[in-house]
Design a protein around this motif. Sequence first.
Motif, PDB file in Angstrom:
ATOM      1  N   MET A   1      31.692  35.554  42.336  1.00 32.34           N
ATOM      2  CA  MET A   1      32.609  36.267  43.210  1.00 32.34           C
ATOM      3  C   MET A   1      34.053  35.898  42.877  1.00 32.34           C
ATOM      4  O   MET A   1      34.944  36.714  43.039  1.00 32.34           O
ATOM      5  CB  MET A   1      32.279  35.941  44.675  1.00 32.34           C
ATOM      6  CG  MET A   1      33.045  36.767  45.679  1.00 32.34           C
ATOM      7  SD  MET A   1      32.901  38.568  45.560  1.00 32.34           S
ATOM      8  CE  MET A   1      31.199  38.816  45.878  1.00 32.34           C
ATOM      9  N   GLY A   2      34.269  34.679  42.418  1.00 33.74           N
ATOM     10  CA  GLY A   2      35.611  34.249  42.069  1.00 33.74           C
ATOM     11  C   GLY A   2      36.183  35.034  40.912  1.00 33.74           C
ATOM     12  O   GLY A   2      37.390  35.310  40.858  1.00 33.74           O
ATOM     13  N   ILE A   3      35.314  35.412  39.982  1.00 42.41           N
ATOM     14  CA  ILE A   3      35.768  36.180  38.828  1.00 42.41           C
ATOM     15  C   ILE A   3      36.226  37.571  39.268  1.00 42.41           C
ATOM     16  O   ILE A   3      37.247  38.074  38.798  1.00 42.41           O
ATOM     17  CB  ILE A   3      34.651  36.273  37.772  1.00 42.41           C
ATOM     18  CG1 ILE A   3      34.353  34.887  37.202  1.00 42.41           C
ATOM     19  CG2 ILE A   3      35.027  37.245  36.668  1.00 42.41           C
ATOM     20  CD1 ILE A   3      33.162  34.848  36.284  1.00 42.41           C
ATOM     21  N   LEU A   4      35.495  38.190  40.175  1.00 43.74           N
ATOM     22  CA  LEU A   4      35.871  39.517  40.659  1.00 43.74           C
ATOM     23  C   LEU A   4      37.188  39.479  41.428  1.00 43.74           C
ATOM     24  O   LEU A   4      38.020  40.375  41.279  1.00 43.74           O
ATOM     25  CB  LEU A   4      34.764  40.097  41.539  1.00 43.74           C
ATOM     26  CG  LEU A   4      33.466  40.443  40.819  1.00 43.74           C
ATOM     27  CD1 LEU A   4      32.429  40.949  41.809  1.00 43.74           C
ATOM     28  CD2 LEU A   4      33.715  41.467  39.748  1.00 43.74           C
ATOM     29  N   THR A   5      37.370  38.457  42.241  1.00 40.71           N
ATOM     30  CA  THR A   5      38.619  38.312  42.980  1.00 40.71           C
ATOM     31  C   THR A   5      39.789  38.141  42.022  1.00 40.71           C
ATOM     32  O   THR A   5      40.838  38.756  42.187  1.00 40.71           O
ATOM     33  CB  THR A   5      38.539  37.113  43.939  1.00 40.71           C
ATOM     34  OG1 THR A   5      37.400  37.268  44.782  1.00 40.71           O
ATOM     35  CG2 THR A   5      39.787  37.010  44.790  1.00 40.71           C
ATOM     36  N   THR A   6      39.596  37.317  41.016  1.00 36.71           N
ATOM     37  CA  THR A   6      40.641  37.122  40.013  1.00 36.71           C
ATOM     38  C   THR A   6      40.923  38.423  39.283  1.00 36.71           C
ATOM     39  O   THR A   6      42.089  38.754  39.027  1.00 36.71           O
ATOM     40  CB  THR A   6      40.207  36.038  39.010  1.00 36.71           C
ATOM     41  OG1 THR A   6      39.887  34.842  39.727  1.00 36.71           O
ATOM     42  CG2 THR A   6      41.283  35.769  37.995  1.00 36.71           C
ATOM     43  N   VAL A  55      39.493  45.220  52.534  1.00 44.23           N
ATOM     44  CA  VAL A  55      38.177  45.697  52.085  1.00 44.23           C
ATOM     45  C   VAL A  55      37.447  44.602  51.316  1.00 44.23           C
ATOM     46  O   VAL A  55      36.242  44.405  51.499  1.00 44.23           O
ATOM     47  CB  VAL A  55      38.333  46.974  51.228  1.00 44.23           C
ATOM     48  CG1 VAL A  55      37.026  47.335  50.556  1.00 44.23           C
ATOM     49  CG2 VAL A  55      38.833  48.116  52.089  1.00 44.23           C
ATOM     50  N   LEU A  56      38.163  43.873  50.474  1.00 43.68           N
ATOM     51  CA  LEU A  56      37.546  42.768  49.739  1.00 43.68           C
ATOM     52  C   LEU A  56      37.029  41.708  50.702  1.00 43.68           C
ATOM     53  O   LEU A  56      35.907  41.210  50.547  1.00 43.68           O
ATOM     54  CB  LEU A  56      38.552  42.150  48.761  1.00 43.68           C
ATOM     55  CG  LEU A  56      38.057  40.960  47.956  1.00 43.68           C
ATOM     56  CD1 LEU A  56      36.907  41.366  47.045  1.00 43.68           C
ATOM     57  CD2 LEU A  56      39.199  40.359  47.154  1.00 43.68           C
ATOM     58  N   ALA A  57      37.810  41.376  51.715  1.00 45.45           N
ATOM     59  CA  ALA A  57      37.379  40.378  52.701  1.00 45.45           C
ATOM     60  C   ALA A  57      36.150  40.869  53.462  1.00 45.45           C
ATOM     61  O   ALA A  57      35.205  40.099  53.686  1.00 45.45           O
ATOM     62  CB  ALA A  57      38.519  40.081  53.670  1.00 45.45           C
ATOM     63  N   LEU A  58      36.152  42.132  53.853  1.00 43.98           N
ATOM     64  CA  LEU A  58      34.983  42.683  54.552  1.00 43.98           C
ATOM     65  C   LEU A  58      33.748  42.668  53.658  1.00 43.98           C
ATOM     66  O   LEU A  58      32.638  42.368  54.116  1.00 43.98           O
ATOM     67  CB  LEU A  58      35.270  44.103  55.033  1.00 43.98           C
ATOM     68  CG  LEU A  58      36.275  44.229  56.166  1.00 43.98           C
ATOM     69  CD1 LEU A  58      36.590  45.698  56.424  1.00 43.98           C
ATOM     70  CD2 LEU A  58      35.755  43.555  57.426  1.00 43.98           C
TER      71      LEU A  58
END
Length: 64
Positions: A1-6, A55-58
């Motif tokens: 998930m960290g890679i997608l956030t980055t 949206v990312l947080a949700l």
Amino acid sequence: MGILTTLVFVVIIIAIIATLLIAGKSDENYRSSTKRNAKNLTLIYAVVIPLSFIVLALFIVFFT
């Protein structure tokens, strides 16, 4: 998930930089005629970026 956030952050930063570079490279007549368009695009970014984070947080809360 960290890679997608980055990846999301990188895409946003690249989009902002590209927009500013494109808006800054023009002759005087073009710049004066597109000043309003650059302002509108900036406002769009100001709305879309926070919505993207929401949206990312949700997504993280409900699907992880």
